[in-house]
Design a protein around this motif. Structure first.
Motif, PDB file in Angstrom:
ATOM      1  N   LEU A  71      -3.752   3.044  -5.291  1.00 46.46           N
ATOM      2  CA  LEU A  71      -4.545   2.106  -4.490  1.00 46.46           C
ATOM      3  C   LEU A  71      -5.374   2.881  -3.477  1.00 46.46           C
ATOM      4  O   LEU A  71      -4.859   3.772  -2.800  1.00 46.46           O
ATOM      5  CB  LEU A  71      -3.633   1.113  -3.765  1.00 46.46           C
ATOM      6  N   CYS A  72      -6.654   2.522  -3.368  1.00 47.55           N
ATOM      7  CA  CYS A  72      -7.580   3.172  -2.432  1.00 47.55           C
ATOM      8  C   CYS A  72      -8.147   2.109  -1.506  1.00 47.55           C
ATOM      9  O   CYS A  72      -8.827   1.176  -1.966  1.00 47.55           O
ATOM     10  CB  CYS A  72      -8.717   3.875  -3.169  1.00 47.55           C
ATOM     11  N   LEU A  73      -7.877   2.215  -0.206  1.00 52.40           N
ATOM     12  CA  LEU A  73      -8.441   1.315   0.782  1.00 52.40           C
ATOM     13  C   LEU A  73      -9.747   1.926   1.271  1.00 52.40           C
ATOM     14  O   LEU A  73      -9.777   3.086   1.708  1.00 52.40           O
ATOM     15  CB  LEU A  73      -7.472   1.108   1.945  1.00 52.40           C
TER      16      LEU A  73
ATOM     17  N   LEU B 242       0.824  -1.201   0.000  1.00 53.62           N
ATOM     18  CA  LEU B 242       0.000   0.000   0.000  1.00 53.62           C
ATOM     19  C   LEU B 242       0.862   1.256   0.000  1.00 53.62           C
ATOM     20  O   LEU B 242       0.485   2.273  -0.580  1.00 53.62           O
ATOM     21  CB  LEU B 242      -0.922  -0.015   1.227  1.00 53.62           C
TER      22      LEU B 242
ATOM     23  N   LEU C 253     -10.462  -2.817  -1.699  1.00 52.19           N
ATOM     24  CA  LEU C 253      -9.245  -2.214  -2.243  1.00 52.19           C
ATOM     25  C   LEU C 253      -9.494  -1.927  -3.714  1.00 52.19           C
ATOM     26  O   LEU C 253      -9.804  -2.840  -4.492  1.00 52.19           O
ATOM     27  CB  LEU C 253      -8.044  -3.145  -2.081  1.00 52.19           C
TER      28      LEU C 253
ATOM     29  N   ALA D 186      -7.887  -0.519  -7.208  1.00 45.29           N
ATOM     30  CA  ALA D 186      -6.650  -0.229  -7.934  1.00 45.29           C
ATOM     31  C   ALA D 186      -7.013   0.416  -9.263  1.00 45.29           C
ATOM     32  O   ALA D 186      -7.900  -0.074  -9.974  1.00 45.29           O
ATOM     33  CB  ALA D 186      -5.838  -1.503  -8.157  1.00 45.29           C
TER      34      ALA D 186
ATOM     35  N   ASN E 137      -2.724   5.485  -1.073  1.00 46.89           N
ATOM     36  CA  ASN E 137      -1.271   5.488  -1.194  1.00 46.89           C
ATOM     37  C   ASN E 137      -0.831   6.750  -1.940  1.00 46.89           C
ATOM     38  O   ASN E 137      -1.657   7.460  -2.539  1.00 46.89           O
ATOM     39  CB  ASN E 137      -0.778   4.206  -1.863  1.00 46.89           C
TER      40      ASN E 137
ATOM     41  N   LEU F 128     -11.391  -7.366   0.607  1.00 47.98           N
ATOM     42  CA  LEU F 128     -10.374  -7.896   1.516  1.00 47.98           C
ATOM     43  C   LEU F 128     -10.971  -8.678   2.671  1.00 47.98           C
ATOM     44  O   LEU F 128     -10.279  -9.457   3.315  1.00 47.98           O
ATOM     45  CB  LEU F 128      -9.521  -6.745   2.070  1.00 47.98           C
TER      46      LEU F 128
ATOM     47  N   GLN G 101     -14.461  -4.511   3.585  1.00 43.82           N
ATOM     48  CA  GLN G 101     -13.164  -3.875   3.396  1.00 43.82           C
ATOM     49  C   GLN G 101     -12.768  -4.061   1.936  1.00 43.82           C
ATOM     50  O   GLN G 101     -12.641  -5.188   1.461  1.00 43.82           O
ATOM     51  CB  GLN G 101     -12.119  -4.496   4.329  1.00 43.82           C
TER      52      GLN G 101
END
Length: 539
Positions: A212-214, A205, A295, A297, A229, A284, A293
């Protein structure tokens, strides 16, 4: 099975006998006191007996209430212990181990066999310094103490010498008398494995060149940002300010219109591509309150550049691709290597101590790690298609298809397949990339027609919407057209890996190659009646 309302009803208890006897005696005394010849002695006796009966009935009712509360408290404690993800241990006042319960979901072979009576905790777990025994005898709380399992292997709890972390608290009864310890135990290999996975994810990350976005999302709600990130902050032009809690839809202004409109409807496990931009959404796991959760990209497309900037842009893209490839090859593989390494150690050193179910679990872990490595290899190959130079020259697709079919026949010489390849299908393009596209399309036709009684595969040229189009068709398993939009996504599969093996990247690679040639690809199919993949190429 009792209904929920019945299950909540308290158990019926027998009526207390002594209060009933006193109440009966009070009634008899009251009747005697009503006789003309009786004195006031019976009236006084009746009142005393009534008061005694009431007092005893009240005391009995209070005792039953306290008993019910104690039962409910013990039941709640048992449920909480069963929900723990660690081992639960308990000792008596002499520090003898009376319970060693595996976590929820552990196989039956994990449960300790035999009785623990007479075995002090420090005989089962040894810290090598005597600190565990000293703290237990001092009736002091146990923080995290690292110990070695001394003789647990014979009891079925694992191999001797396994490292654990113990935590516990002393227990006292209502009089303040020490009654033993209650605590948790966890193997350190599982905690260290989880820590290694978290560190690898944090490195990915932090250092990945791909934005990348969490995010988190409640059921039916909009995705909310948690972390970005550095590459994502630059792409979305958000600077260094806080982003936690911002809706995803409020930060997408820097993206192309079609991609910005497609992202809110993207489901976990799907990808989308617009104007050369590609976005993947991965789930995730599920957090507290059922929150997903996620992620996200995003691979930016190449903007139009002036001729003077082409060399600089190409060098920058090559450097970024090299950095991305290094990150995927090393940081993303790190947790896979850890999982595979520990699983192989368990298989080789302790496989004979496990039952069939335990060995099957280890085989599944090793198989999943191998599949993940294959998926990483496929992802690297897919990423290289965007930077590989495109060389245009005359290409005989019929000849390339014949080469591909010969390779397929060598992999399964026993198969009888009716093949038809139209002659002299010539176009302009990169022969290496176009062969890769045909390998994916013809390979899929070969794979999904394996269960057909008389397999048929064809590669020919047809007319679609007034222009020539190439088509690869088969009479295999086919697919439901309702899910056709998922065909060309990365890691998207419409059939289970148990029926047809694959990584889910082949069609995504084929589409990227064809689009680099200025063409388009689409599919038509019916379940059980084969599939037809059409593609065009810009001449």
């Amino acid at each position: 099975m009792p209904r929920p309302s019945e299950a909540r009803e308290p158990a019926r208890r027998p009526l207390p006998v002594l209060p009933l006897v006193l109440a009966g005696a009070a009634i008899v005394a009251a009747l005697l006191a009503m006789q003309p010849t009786a004195g006031g002695l019976f009236a006084v006796l009746a009142l005393l007996l009534t008061a005694a009966a009431c007092a005893l009935a009240g005391a009995e009712w209070a005792r039953q209430v306290q008993t019910a509360r104690l039962h409910d408290a013990r039941q709640s404690q048992q449920l909480l212990l069963q929900l723990s993800d660690a081992w639960v241990w308990q000792t008596d006042a002499e520090h003898r181990l009376v319970r060693l319960q595996p976590p929820q979901g552990a196989p039956a072979s994990s449960w300790a066999g035999g009785s623990f009576s007479g075995e002090p905790l420090w005989d089962r777990f040894d810290d090598g310094q005597g600190a565990l025994r000293a703290r237990l005898q001092a009736q002091a709380p146990l923080p995290e103490i690292r110990v070695q399992q001394a003789n647990g292997g014979s009891q079925g709890n694992g191999a001797p010498g396994r490292a654990w972390v113990l935590r516990g608290q002393p227990r006292f009864d209502h009089r303040g008398v020490f009654t033993g310890y209650l605590g948790f135990a966890q193997p350190t290999d599982s905690t260290e494995l989880a820590a290694a996975e978290r560190q690898a994810f944090e490195a990915l990350l932090r250092d990945a060149p791909v934005p990348l976005c969490l995010m988190r999302r409640t059921p039916g709600g909009e995705p909310l940002l948690q972390r970005l990130n550095p590459a994502a902050r630059r792409l979305l032009e958000l600077g260094e300010g806080p982003v936690d809690g911002l809706p995803l839809g409020h930060v997408l202004d820097a993206l192309p219109d079609r991609l910005r409109q497609a992202l809110p409807g993207l489901a976990p496990g799907q990808s989308t591509e617009h104007e050369g931009w590609i976005a993947w959404l991965v789930e995730l796991g599920t957090g507290a309150g059922g929150q997903q959760q996620l992620l996200l990209a995003i691979v930016p497309g190449a903007p139009l550049a002036s001729p003077a900037a082409v060399d600089t842009t190409t060098a920058s893209l090559a450097a970024e691709h090299a950095s991305f490839s290094y990150t995927v090859s090393h940081d993303l593989r790190a947790p896979i290597r850890v999982v595979e390494g520990f699983a192989r150690i368990l298989k080789e050193d302790y496989g004979r101590a496990l039952d069939r179910i335990g060995n099957d679990h280890l085989d599944r872990v090793l198989s999943a790690a191998a599949r993940m490595n294959s998926m990483i290899d496929a992802l690297l190959s897919l990423s290289q298609l965007s930077t590989q130079p495109l060389q245009r020259q005359p290409v005989n697709l019929s000849q390339l298809a014949q080469y591909v079919v010969e390779d397929l026949r060598r992999t399964a010489p026993e198969r009888e397949v009716s093949l038809h390849i139209a002659p002299d299908l010539v176009t302009q393009g990169d022969p290496t990339l176009l062969r890769m596209a045909l390998e994916n399309l013809l390979g899929n036709a070969w794979k999904y027609s394996a269960k057909a009684p008389h397999a048929e595969i064809a590669f020919e040229c047809v007319e679609q919407a007034g222009q020539p189009a190439f088509v690869v068709r088969d009479n295999g398993a086919g697919f439901d057209m309702r899910f056709a939009d998922r065909l060309f996504g990365v890691f998207q599969r419409l059939h289970s890996s148990g029926d047809f093996q694959g990584t889910g990247v082949g069609l995504a690679s084929a589409r990227r190659i064809i689009r680099r040639h200025g063409g388009e690809i689409w599919a038509e199919s019916e379940v059980g009646r084969g599939a037809r993949f059409y593609f065009t190429l810009k001449s």
